[in-house]
Design a protein around this motif. Structure first.
Motif, PDB file in Angstrom:
ATOM      1  N   ILE A 126       0.894  -1.193  -0.064  1.00 22.75           N
ATOM      2  CA  ILE A 126       0.223  -0.066   0.059  1.00 22.75           C
ATOM      3  C   ILE A 126       0.787   1.289  -0.033  1.00 22.75           C
ATOM      4  N   GLY A 127       0.730   1.881  -1.059  1.00 24.44           N
ATOM      5  CA  GLY A 127       1.596   3.295  -1.062  1.00 24.44           C
ATOM      6  C   GLY A 127       2.915   2.783  -1.227  1.00 24.44           C
ATOM      7  N   GLY A 128       3.357   1.686  -1.833  1.00 22.56           N
ATOM      8  CA  GLY A 128       5.028   1.377  -1.968  1.00 22.56           C
ATOM      9  C   GLY A 128       5.323   0.817  -0.862  1.00 22.56           C
ATOM     10  N   ARG A 129       4.602   0.413   0.266  1.00 16.44           N
ATOM     11  CA  ARG A 129       5.170  -0.050   1.259  1.00 16.44           C
ATOM     12  C   ARG A 129       4.518  -1.594   1.690  1.00 16.44           C
ATOM     13  N   LYS A 130       5.102  -2.511   2.191  1.00 15.84           N
ATOM     14  CA  LYS A 130       4.643  -3.894   2.118  1.00 15.84           C
ATOM     15  C   LYS A 130       3.475  -3.976   3.466  1.00 15.84           C
ATOM     16  N   CYS A 131       2.295  -4.548   2.879  1.00 10.64           N
ATOM     17  CA  CYS A 131       1.520  -4.817   4.268  1.00 10.64           C
ATOM     18  C   CYS A 131       1.105  -6.349   4.480  1.00 10.64           C
ATOM     19  N   ALA A 132       1.679  -7.011   3.460  1.00  8.52           N
ATOM     20  CA  ALA A 132       1.492  -8.506   3.568  1.00  8.52           C
ATOM     21  C   ALA A 132       2.383  -9.272   2.676  1.00  8.52           C
ATOM     22  N   GLY A 133       2.762 -10.478   3.241  1.00  4.34           N
ATOM     23  CA  GLY A 133       3.662 -11.274   2.436  1.00  4.34           C
ATOM     24  C   GLY A 133       2.950 -12.680   2.343  1.00  4.34           C
ATOM     25  N   ILE A 134       3.565 -13.260   1.573  1.00  7.04           N
ATOM     26  CA  ILE A 134       2.741 -14.783   1.077  1.00  7.04           C
ATOM     27  C   ILE A 134       3.729 -15.699   0.855  1.00  7.04           C
ATOM     28  N   LEU A 135       3.623 -16.992   1.446  1.00  2.00           N
ATOM     29  CA  LEU A 135       4.626 -17.858   1.213  1.00  2.00           C
ATOM     30  C   LEU A 135       3.751 -19.284   0.822  1.00  2.00           C
ATOM     31  N   ALA A 136       4.289 -19.713  -0.155  1.00  4.06           N
ATOM     32  CA  ALA A 136       3.744 -21.162  -0.807  1.00  4.06           C
ATOM     33  C   ALA A 136       4.639 -22.106  -0.593  1.00  4.06           C
ATOM     34  N   GLU A 137       4.180 -23.359  -0.520  1.00  4.65           N
ATOM     35  CA  GLU A 137       5.254 -24.516  -0.588  1.00  4.65           C
ATOM     36  C   GLU A 137       4.499 -25.928  -0.694  1.00  4.65           C
ATOM     37  N   VAL A 138       5.386 -26.835  -1.309  1.00  2.00           N
ATOM     38  CA  VAL A 138       4.565 -27.997  -1.598  1.00  2.00           C
ATOM     39  C   VAL A 138       4.641 -29.029  -0.452  1.00  2.00           C
ATOM     40  N   ALA A 139       3.782 -29.923  -0.209  1.00  2.00           N
ATOM     41  CA  ALA A 139       3.647 -30.775   0.782  1.00  2.00           C
ATOM     42  C   ALA A 139       3.025 -32.014   0.386  1.00  2.00           C
ATOM     43  N   GLY A 140       3.871 -32.993  -0.174  1.00  2.00           N
ATOM     44  CA  GLY A 140       3.454 -34.206  -0.866  1.00  2.00           C
ATOM     45  C   GLY A 140       2.516 -33.907  -2.182  1.00  2.00           C
ATOM     46  N   ASP A 141       1.148 -34.358  -2.185  1.00  2.00           N
ATOM     47  CA  ASP A 141       0.315 -33.912  -3.251  1.00  2.00           C
ATOM     48  C   ASP A 141      -0.337 -32.880  -3.158  1.00  2.00           C
ATOM     49  N   ALA A 142      -0.080 -31.976  -1.825  1.00  2.00           N
ATOM     50  CA  ALA A 142      -0.849 -30.792  -1.693  1.00  2.00           C
ATOM     51  C   ALA A 142       0.023 -29.684  -1.867  1.00  2.00           C
ATOM     52  N   VAL A 143      -0.701 -28.527  -1.767  1.00  2.00           N
ATOM     53  CA  VAL A 143       0.162 -27.175  -1.553  1.00  2.00           C
ATOM     54  C   VAL A 143      -0.199 -26.490  -0.339  1.00  2.00           C
ATOM     55  N   VAL A 144       0.460 -25.795   0.215  1.00  2.00           N
ATOM     56  CA  VAL A 144      -0.009 -25.176   1.386  1.00  2.00           C
ATOM     57  C   VAL A 144       0.299 -23.527   1.141  1.00  2.00           C
ATOM     58  N   VAL A 145      -0.349 -22.590   1.252  1.00  2.00           N
ATOM     59  CA  VAL A 145       0.013 -21.170   1.187  1.00  2.00           C
ATOM     60  C   VAL A 145      -0.512 -20.472   2.208  1.00  2.00           C
ATOM     61  N   GLY A 146       0.463 -19.548   2.756  1.00  2.00           N
ATOM     62  CA  GLY A 146      -0.075 -18.783   4.113  1.00  2.00           C
ATOM     63  C   GLY A 146       0.153 -17.287   3.718  1.00  2.00           C
ATOM     64  N   ALA A 147      -0.472 -16.592   4.430  1.00  2.00           N
ATOM     65  CA  ALA A 147      -0.498 -14.920   4.294  1.00  2.00           C
ATOM     66  C   ALA A 147      -0.289 -14.439   5.627  1.00  2.00           C
ATOM     67  N   GLY A 148       0.638 -13.369   5.873  1.00  2.00           N
ATOM     68  CA  GLY A 148       0.840 -12.619   7.069  1.00  2.00           C
ATOM     69  C   GLY A 148       0.121 -10.976   6.766  1.00  2.00           C
ATOM     70  N   ILE A 149      -0.880 -10.465   7.279  1.00  2.00           N
ATOM     71  CA  ILE A 149      -1.325  -9.294   6.852  1.00  2.00           C
ATOM     72  C   ILE A 149      -1.094  -8.405   8.035  1.00  2.00           C
ATOM     73  N   ASN A 150      -0.468  -7.205   8.017  1.00  2.00           N
ATOM     74  CA  ASN A 150      -0.441  -6.468   8.993  1.00  2.00           C
ATOM     75  C   ASN A 150      -1.586  -5.760   9.122  1.00  2.00           C
ATOM     76  N   VAL A 151      -2.351  -5.887  10.212  1.00  2.00           N
ATOM     77  CA  VAL A 151      -3.453  -5.010  10.507  1.00  2.00           C
ATOM     78  C   VAL A 151      -3.376  -4.065  11.161  1.00  2.00           C
ATOM     79  N   SER A 152      -2.896  -4.108  12.483  1.00  2.00           N
ATOM     80  CA  SER A 152      -2.937  -2.998  13.540  1.00  2.00           C
ATOM     81  C   SER A 152      -1.420  -2.680  14.067  1.00  2.00           C
ATOM     82  N   LEU A 153      -0.498  -3.140  13.303  1.00  2.00           N
ATOM     83  CA  LEU A 153       0.853  -2.907  13.789  1.00  2.00           C
ATOM     84  C   LEU A 153       1.213  -1.277  13.606  1.00  2.00           C
ATOM     85  N   THR A 154       1.690  -0.904  14.766  1.00  2.00           N
ATOM     86  CA  THR A 154       2.164   0.659  14.817  1.00  2.00           C
ATOM     87  C   THR A 154       3.416   0.810  14.014  1.00  2.00           C
ATOM     88  N   ALA A 155       3.824   2.066  13.614  1.00  2.00           N
ATOM     89  CA  ALA A 155       5.267   2.349  13.333  1.00  2.00           C
ATOM     90  C   ALA A 155       6.230   1.845  14.108  1.00  2.00           C
TER      91      ALA A 155
END
Length: 305
Positions: free
Chosen positions: A148-177
């Motif tokens: 948002i405005g050139g600053r990172k507010c969320a990151g994504i990580l995906a990985e393989v687990a056997g025949d599955a894929v797992v994808v996760g997100a961390g979204i900065n909701v209320s973090l202060t400066a």
């Protein structure tokens, strides 16, 4: 509601941070389920604290500790003690300050070679959810950061687990400066949170935001599956490109051997590779695994992945 100490003081669910009312209490998975358009699609699990929600679901996918978890299993947590990002980078945020969720899929209709796109699709779902729920101009940075405005507010990580894929997100909701500064690594992208970007506007609760993310991700994966994993045929590659702030921008591509290339990001290939044209007009293609950092060309020393 639980009480949690943070960098800037003690927070209780519903406490005032600055001028915006935010909730850092324990997330209620029942609220997520109730807000979903199709609650039968997802199996929503919740842990107040865990090491890594991605690692937990990867174990659950293979059935090493219990019967294998079904496709559509979601794990949401208030705090991760061993959260991971791309290339093994670590991240920790105060409890209740972020929306952290991981999703397990068994994408049978999608060929293995195309499953790497799951991270980009999840990033697209997060971006759309932030725009719809918060009214904030979220955009993507290749391969799957949300800005948002050139600053990172969320990151994504995906990985393989056997025949599955797992994808996760961390979204900065209320973090202060101050909390963002404490959490950033030595080469961290300038960060922001929904709280900071909203600048006094009302924010949705984390449970409601999780439901919007999952609803959107379900729509995207339905189209992906129907097209047999062909992102172009599904119209998803066009949507991904249009969401990328990276395209058309001057970038510095930093590689594992210490070399760097400066050029203009021109396109994203069907396999997800970033195309960069150098000053001599030569086109180069990079996969996410090839790149240590992708920074704005004029910026050195403060970018991330």
């Amino acid at each position: 509601m639980s009480r949690q100490a943070g960098v800037a003081g003690s927070y209780r669910g519903g406490e005032q941070l600055g001028t915006v009312q935010v909730d850092r209490g324990d997330l209620d998975p029942a609220v997520v389920r109730a807000a979903l358009r199709d609650p039968q699609r997802w199996v929503v699990r919740y842990l107040p604290v865990t090491g890594s929600s991605n690692a937990d679901l990867a174990r659950a996918a293979t059935g090493r500790e219990e019967p294998p978890a079904p496709s559509g299993t979601v794990l949401i947590t208030d705090e991760q003690l061993a959260g991971r990002g791309r290339l093994g980078r670590t991240w920790h945020a105060p409890r209740g300050s972020s929306l952290m969720l991981s999703v397990l899929l068994r994408p049978a209709p999608v060929p293995m070679a195309a499953r790497g796109w799951v991270g980009g699709l999840f990033a697209l779902a997060v971006r759309t959810a932030i725009r719809r729920s918060c009214g904030l101009p979220a955009e993507l940075k290749w391969p799957n950061d949300v800005l948002i405005g050139g600053r990172k507010c969320a990151g994504i990580l995906a990985e393989v687990a056997g025949d599955a894929v797992v994808v996760g997100a961390g979204i900065n909701v209320s973090l202060t400066a101050a909390e963002l500064a404490a959490a950033a690594g030595p080469a961290g992208t300038p960060g922001t949170s929904l709280l900071l970007a909203a600048d006094g506007a009302r924010l949705p609760g984390r449970a409601e935001l999780a439901a919007v993310v999952l609803d959107g991700f379900g729509e995207l994966t339905d189209r992906w599956y129907a097209a047999g994993g062909d992102l172009t045929a599904a119209g998803l590659l066009t949507e991904y490109r249009s969401a990328l702030a990276t395209l058309g921008s001057p970038v510095r591509v930093e590689l594992p051997d210490g070399r760097a290339l400066v050029g203009t990001a021109t396109d994203v290939a069907a396999d997800g590779g970033l195309l960069v044209r150098d000053a001599g007009g030569m086109q180069h293609k990079y996969s996410a695994a090839d790149v240590v950092h992708l920074r704005p060309a004029a910026q050195q020393g403060s970018g991330d992945g």
